[in-house]
Design a protein around this motif. Structure first.
Motif, mmCIF file in Angstrom:
data_model
loop_
_atom_site.group_PDB
_atom_site.id
_atom_site.type_symbol
_atom_site.label_atom_id
_atom_site.label_comp_id
_atom_site.label_asym_id
_atom_site.label_seq_id
_atom_site.Cartn_x
_atom_site.Cartn_y
_atom_site.Cartn_z
ATOM 1 N N ARG A 421 3.658 -34.607 -0.588
ATOM 2 C CA ARG A 421 3.122 -35.959 -0.791
ATOM 3 C C ARG A 421 1.781 -36.132 -0.076
ATOM 4 N NH1 ARG A 421 5.988 -39.221 1.777
ATOM 5 N NH2 ARG A 421 7.661 -37.881 2.534
ATOM 6 N N TRP A 422 1.651 -35.542 1.107
ATOM 7 C CA TRP A 422 0.365 -35.626 1.809
ATOM 8 C C TRP A 422 -0.729 -34.897 1.037
ATOM 9 C CZ3 TRP A 422 -1.998 -31.480 4.886
ATOM 10 C CH2 TRP A 422 -3.210 -31.893 5.477
ATOM 11 N N SER A 423 -0.396 -33.747 0.439
ATOM 12 C CA SER A 423 -1.404 -33.003 -0.315
ATOM 13 C C SER A 423 -1.870 -33.783 -1.541
ATOM 14 C CB SER A 423 -0.865 -31.636 -0.741
ATOM 15 O OG SER A 423 0.140 -31.774 -1.732
ATOM 16 N N ASN A 424 -0.957 -34.544 -2.160
ATOM 17 C CA ASN A 424 -1.316 -35.444 -3.278
ATOM 18 C C ASN A 424 -2.197 -34.729 -4.306
ATOM 19 O OD1 ASN A 424 -1.576 -37.702 -4.855
ATOM 20 N ND2 ASN A 424 -2.875 -38.847 -3.425
ATOM 21 N N ASN A 425 -1.639 -33.619 -4.811
ATOM 22 C CA ASN A 425 -2.340 -32.830 -5.828
ATOM 23 C C ASN A 425 -3.728 -32.370 -5.379
ATOM 24 O OD1 ASN A 425 -0.282 -32.906 -7.842
ATOM 25 N ND2 ASN A 425 -0.845 -35.031 -8.258
ATOM 26 N N ARG A 427 -5.608 -33.701 -3.014
ATOM 27 C CA ARG A 427 -6.511 -34.731 -2.491
ATOM 28 C C ARG A 427 -6.425 -34.850 -0.967
ATOM 29 N NH1 ARG A 427 -4.067 -36.947 -7.062
ATOM 30 N NH2 ARG A 427 -5.472 -37.376 -8.803
ATOM 31 N N TYR A 428 -5.285 -34.478 -0.412
ATOM 32 C CA TYR A 428 -5.047 -34.497 1.030
ATOM 33 C C TYR A 428 -5.438 -35.833 1.660
ATOM 34 C CZ TYR A 428 -3.891 -29.660 0.453
ATOM 35 O OH TYR A 428 -3.279 -28.497 0.035
ATOM 36 N N ASN A 429 -4.609 -36.822 1.354
ATOM 37 C CA ASN A 429 -4.783 -38.155 1.924
ATOM 38 C C ASN A 429 -3.414 -38.762 2.188
ATOM 39 O OD1 ASN A 429 -3.844 -39.233 -0.595
ATOM 40 N ND2 ASN A 429 -5.918 -39.009 -1.414
ATOM 41 N N THR A 430 -3.397 -39.986 2.668
ATOM 42 C CA THR A 430 -2.134 -40.604 3.088
ATOM 43 C C THR A 430 -1.557 -41.557 2.036
ATOM 44 O OG1 THR A 430 -3.327 -42.401 4.190
ATOM 45 C CG2 THR A 430 -2.824 -40.448 5.508
ATOM 46 N N HIS A 431 -2.106 -41.550 0.830
ATOM 47 C CA HIS A 431 -1.720 -42.552 -0.168
ATOM 48 C C HIS A 431 -0.232 -42.527 -0.521
ATOM 49 C CE1 HIS A 431 -5.838 -43.313 -0.211
ATOM 50 N NE2 HIS A 431 -6.210 -42.794 -1.377
ATOM 51 N N LEU A 432 0.380 -41.357 -0.526
ATOM 52 C CA LEU A 432 1.780 -41.242 -0.944
ATOM 53 C C LEU A 432 2.742 -41.190 0.249
ATOM 54 C CD1 LEU A 432 1.485 -38.704 -3.909
ATOM 55 C CD2 LEU A 432 1.425 -41.202 -3.977
#
Length: 564
Positions: A421-425, A427-432
């Motif tokens: 979820r952190w990798s987010n395809n 993107r490496y952000n906190t959105h998920l």
């Protein structure tokens, strides 16, 4: 001066693009992270945590059940491979990169070299494993330089021990034991004479609890006949292993984490490390050593830079976090290694230990924040975290061979949910991430960055305050702990609370602290809590305790300026 902050990452599991996994799944079913997954953005996010070094765990080629014969790599017999993916500590070829980690298998070494360059470009240094004690039972180097003879190539397997052999043998006996050596597709695994097993098992009958997938390397110590050490002339294995260290050092890495270093004679390290550092003086060597009686031997004679502080600080902080040890134990813990404190590597998680958030440890990652503050801020020595620790990864999956043990598997192909979820395809952000995961990661980032932003943490003097804060009503020495760090005109008062409820404490500051640290006293002074930037007015004198409120499962790092 830099305080080393290591981010250990299990390379195979990082960046796996498959959202779910099946029990005991294959590479095709469960997917696998690649070196290419460590993009500039991913590395920048790791750097933002306060990281200075990244330890890529499992880079060197190891035994696996995955079929890579299409690339000229012989198949390993499944009976002597733990898990579908295999253990990264059952080395198959010391001169090769694990094919699982490459997008283009034929270009796997080039992809690793590019990863080193990309890591350095993002201002991170590279650490890899060196596994010196044991190799896969079917070890065979296809990638070795032409001049290099393979391990065991010139051995006399009819002799149980010879300093000229690379392995130990059990002449006249084939490998048996509790392991099922039959496989329907590959037939029986046959090894005769049997070789000694990696965890110092010098017979032909390893069991399921042994490191049965590995064989022990021979550095010249006769465990068979107990005739002692045979180190002159220098054993053949020493030369081979030094060459392997030099090979990887030549790739531009910055350090080695040496697996089970104490199972290899200290004399080898004392010979090999200076030889390697003569060519690569800035390399660091980290030893996995668990016997405190051997600490100084491996530092002073073995020439290691850093040692695991596992049986000391890790075990102590785990016990306090879980509620079955007293915080007073921290003092005796650091005192036992006070002369070598700067060489001890602190951690609360790694691939061998259970996750903090698992049911087997704390069950809640926030319960370990006081331990994290102590571990990261007590001294100038290195600190390490394990990937996903900053997200509260529970490690409670039942992946396959690993089982549901509170650890993130090192044997199976898997997708780690919090990391996915952190990798987010990519993107490496906190959105998920959940609000709690975001909060935890923010805390880790704040604290670990402070370790190098604040001179008092990076290079300052340490002073334990607990000897004047025991047996009173103002502070529960079993659940709270306090100490000072000082550098020039900056002082940090660090206090933590291991309890589930906030604590109003009054911390005594002894006159000796002011003398020893050369500090003036103040009846009233403004302090800033570096963890949340909030200011508060405190007394800073030996005549009156410092009265503060500590949050549940938390702490404060109060910074004050002294003098002019």
């Amino acid at each position: 001066m830099e305080k080393i902050i290591i981010y250990q990452v299990f390379t195979r599991l990082f960046g796996n693009s498959k959202p779910t996994s099946v029990y005991n799944g294959s590479l095709q079913e469960n997917g696998c992270g690649k070196m290419a997954g460590f993009t500039n953005q991913a590395l920048q996010e790791i750097k933002k945590l306060g990281t200075t070094h990244i330890w890529y765990t499992g880079v060197i080629a190891h035994a696996t059940q995955t079929d890579y014969t299409a690339y000229g790599i012989p198949r390993n017999h499944p009976s002597i491979v733990k898990g579908k993916a295999g253990s990264p500590y059952a080395i198959r070829d010391y001169y090769d990169v694990d094919p699982d980690l490459a997008v283009n298998v034929n270009q796997r070494m080039k992809e690793f070299e590019t990863l080193i360059e990309r890591t350095h470009a993002n201002r991170l240094k590279v650490i890899i494993d060196f596994v010196p004690n044991h190799v896969s039972r079917q070890y065979q180097s296809l990638a070795k330089p032409r001049r290099v003879k393979d391990l065991g190539e010139t051995d006399n397997p009819n002799i149980a021990f010879s300093p000229d052999n690379n392995f130990y043998y059990i002449p006249g006996q084939k490998l048996e034991g509790e392991i099922d050596l039959h496989n329907e597709s590959m037939g029986d695994y046959y090894e005769s004479p049997a070789k000694a097993t990696g965890n110092n098992r010098f017979d032909a009958y390893p069991n399921r609890n042994d490191w049965y997938e590995t064989v022990k390397l021979n550095y010249g110590t006769d465990y068979i006949h107990n005739t002692g050490n045979h180190f002159s002339p220098i054993p053949d294995t020493w030369h081979k292993m030094k060459d392997i260290l030099l090979f990887w050092a030549g790739k531009g890495i910055d350090g080695f984490r040496c697996d089970m270093a104490e199972m290899v004679p200290c004399e080898f390290w004392g010979w090999a490390i200076p030889e390697v550092k003569a060519q690569y003086p800035n390399l660091i060597f980290i030893a996995e050593v668990y016997n405190p009686n051997e600490y100084r031997n491996y530092l002073f004679n073995g020439k290691f830079d850093y040692l695991y502080d596992k049986v000391g600080l890790y075990d102590t902080l785990r016990g306090i976090t879980c509620g079955y040890s007293s915080a007073t134990a921290i003092t005796s813990c650091w005192q036992s290694v006070n002369d070598i404190q700067s060489h001890m590597l602190n951690f609360l998680e790694n691939h061998d230990e259970q996750r903090i958030a698992s049911d087997f440890f704390a069950g809640n990652p926030f319960k370990a924040l006081p331990a994290l503050i102590v571990s990261a801020c007590m001294n100038t020595n290195p600190m390490m975290i394990y990937f996903g620790q900053e997200l509260g990864e529970p490690g409670m999956d039942e992946e396959g061979f690993s089982g549901r043990d509170g650890r993130t598997t090192i044997f199976d192909y898997w997708s780690v949910n919090s990391l996915y979820r952190w990798s987010n395809n990519g993107r490496y952000n906190t959105h998920l991430l959940s609000p709690k995961e975001k909060e935890l990661r923010k805390f880790y980032s704040r604290l670990l960055n402070l370790c190098n932003q604040e001179a008092a943490l990076r290079e300052g003097t340490f002073f334990d305050l607990m000897y004047v804060n025991q047996g009173g009503w103002q502070m529960n020495e079993h659940r709270q702990y306090a100490f000072l760090r000082k550098q020039e005109n900056e002082v940090l008062l660090i206090a933590v609370n291991f309890d589930e409820t906030p604590a109003q404490v009054s911390i005594n500051l002894p006159a000796h602290a002011f003398e020893y640290l050369n500090m003036p006293e103040y009846e009233s002074i403004t302090a800033t809590n570096l963890l949340d930037s909030q200011k508060e007015t405190i007394s800073f004198t030996a005549n009156k305790p410092v009265a503060i409120t500590l949050p549940a499962y938390g702490g404060k790092i109060l910074k004050i300026k002294i003098g002019k």
